[in-house]
Design an enzyme around this catalytic site. Structure first.
Site, short mmCIF file in Angstrom:
data_model
loop_
_atom_site.label_atom_id
_atom_site.label_comp_id
_atom_site.label_asym_id
_atom_site.label_seq_id
_atom_site.Cartn_x
_atom_site.Cartn_y
_atom_site.Cartn_z
N ARG A 139 46.33 27.49 81.59
CA ARG A 139 44.91 27.49 81.22
C ARG A 139 44.66 27.08 79.78
NH1 ARG A 139 44.78 32.26 84.66
NH2 ARG A 139 43.75 31.70 86.63
N LYS B 145 38.16 14.40 74.45
CA LYS B 145 38.26 13.97 75.85
C LYS B 145 39.73 13.80 76.21
CE LYS B 145 34.03 11.38 76.99
NZ LYS B 145 33.53 10.05 77.38
N GLU C 156 37.27 -1.34 69.60
CA GLU C 156 36.53 -0.08 69.48
C GLU C 156 35.86 0.03 68.13
OE1 GLU C 156 35.83 1.90 71.80
OE2 GLU C 156 37.35 1.73 73.36
N LYS D 119 32.65 7.87 65.17
CA LYS D 119 33.01 8.52 66.43
C LYS D 119 32.85 10.04 66.31
CE LYS D 119 35.06 9.17 70.53
NZ LYS D 119 36.38 8.68 70.96
N GLU E 96 28.82 15.11 76.23
CA GLU E 96 28.30 13.81 76.68
C GLU E 96 27.06 13.95 77.57
OE1 GLU E 96 30.28 9.50 77.83
OE2 GLU E 96 31.19 11.31 78.64
N ARG F 2 26.29 10.83 73.05
CA ARG F 2 27.69 10.45 73.16
C ARG F 2 27.89 9.32 74.17
NH1 ARG F 2 33.10 14.32 73.33
NH2 ARG F 2 34.59 12.60 73.45
N ASN G 113 29.98 4.42 75.20
CA ASN G 113 30.43 3.68 76.37
C ASN G 113 29.94 2.23 76.40
OD1 ASN G 113 31.92 5.69 78.09
ND2 ASN G 113 30.01 6.81 77.80
N HIS H 261 31.96 -0.50 78.01
CA HIS H 261 32.94 0.15 78.87
C HIS H 261 32.55 0.18 80.34
CE1 HIS H 261 34.45 1.35 75.01
NE2 HIS H 261 35.44 2.05 75.53
N HIS I 128 35.54 -1.16 81.91
CA HIS I 128 36.38 -0.25 82.68
C HIS I 128 36.57 -0.75 84.11
CE1 HIS I 128 36.45 3.88 80.43
NE2 HIS I 128 37.36 3.04 80.00
N HIS J 14 43.26 -2.07 77.01
CA HIS J 14 41.92 -1.49 77.03
C HIS J 14 40.95 -2.29 76.16
CE1 HIS J 14 38.77 1.52 77.24
NE2 HIS J 14 38.75 1.60 75.93
#
Length: 348
Positions: A106, A128, A170, A208, A218, A222, A226, A229, A233, A248
């Site tokens: 956990r 993330k 980025e 960032k 998000e 936030r 993206n 992306h 993506h 990427h």
């Protein structure tokens, strides 16, 4: 939370001395094992025992099978809840290591020591973590902050040019969505190398970090991170599914070009700004051939994007250089036109 390391890593050693960890596990891939781990171990001062966990390099390793193997190793080595995981690597390592640490028993503590430009300016920041599911990017993960992020810019000197260029995408994105001055400074770089980008890393990280602090989970702003992306993506995922992976940043650059044109089609930016953005991105990134990718396959992935609600595709699109909107729903016609626009660039 973000610390720039000096050459003797004294800040890292102070951190390790001040905490009561039971054991250290250092996660690397074969590249960071060879080029970066010797630097870390040569400067790390601790009486704690440590183990090296190595995985193969590449996005294709960021999956539940690899996570399961790492959980099993941690269990076999009797890692307890006071153990520390050090993620030494690029975005795959920080995503994977953060996910494994945040879910094992956990949650155990972890720190990120990013070794690529992409992970320094983006992947390691923001809490993330995640793995890919089938060929869907980052479909399973957690929001979990590392205890600390340590940046050692000299690691950039170990990177192949393509990896450096991947991370630069980025940085360009950060300027486009939030800081025109940062964008203007970046596009003045004529020779892309570790020396030329290092002075701009702090600004990119700050952009960032500032966005993340305003909206950790998000829910709103936030989502602007993206930009590029949504389409990027989808293309990256399809290439992964074809066992023909691309970096990427290559996918994000392609996505930013398509989505800059999409922003123009949606009347969010002028044609002049769209062309300016596209021409500057093209200076750094060669054309990415997507002629074999069908519109319906890309659209199918767009419909499964994590940002979507009510089966509607939500885009983050720029409204000016340095400003961005989110949850913008585009017409199907314009989405397809943005893909066709990109394909035609190869004919120009």
């Amino acid at each position: 939370m973000i610390t720039i390391l000096n050459d003797n890593f004294s800040q890292l050693n102070t951190f390790l001395h001040e905490k009561s960890f039971s054991k250290i596990f250092i996660l690397v891939d074969e590249n960071t094992h060879e080029y970066c781990l010797p630097i870390l171990l040569g400067n790390m001062e601790t009486d704690l025992g440590f183990e090296i966990l190595e995985i193969e390099a590449g996005e294709e390793m960021k999956n539940i099978q690899t996570a399961n193997q790492l959980w099993e190793i941690l269990t076999e080595m009797q890692a307890d809840r006071k153990a520390l995981v050090i993620n030494l690597g690029g975005g795959v390592i920080t995503d994977m290591g953060g996910f494994v640490a945040s879910t094992y028993k956990r949650g155990i503590q972890f720190i990120n020591i990013p070794t690529t430009l992409l992970s320094m300016c983006d992947a390691s920041i923001g809490g993330k973590t995640g793995i890919d599911l089938m060929h869907y990017k980052n479909m399973v993960g957690t929001f979990s902050f590392p205890e600390q992020i340590f940046i050692y810019p000299k690691f950039l000197e170990t990177l192949p040019f393509k990896e450096l260029r991947s991370g630069f995408a980025e940085m360009l994105k950060h300027g486009l969505i939030a800081d025109k001055k940062h964008w203007d400074q970046l596009i003045r770089i004529h020779k892309l190398d570790a020396e030329s980008v290092t002075p701009h890393i702090q600004t990119s990280m700050d952009i960032k970090q500032d966005v993340v602090e305003k909206d950790f989970h998000e829910k709103n702003i936030r989502k602007t991170l993206n930009f590029g992306h949504t389409i990027g993506h989808a293309v990256e995922s399809l290439r992964l599914h074809q066992s023909n992976p691309i970096l990427h940043g290559e996918a994000v650059a392609m996505g930013m070009i398509s989505e800059a044109h999409l922003a123009y089609l949606e009347n969010l930016i002028s044609e002049e700004d769209s062309k300016l953005i596209i021409e500057n991105i093209q200076r750094y990134y060669p054309y990415l051939d997507i002629s074999d990718l069908k519109d319906e396959d890309i659209t199918a992935l767009l419909l499964n994007d994590k940002k979507n609600t009510d089966s509607k595709i939500n885009f983050s699109l720029i409204t000016a250089i340095g400003d961005c909107t989110y949850d913008h729903q585009c017409s199907q016609e314009n989405i397809l036109e943005s893909l066709h626009f990109y394909r035609k660039l190869n004919d120009a």
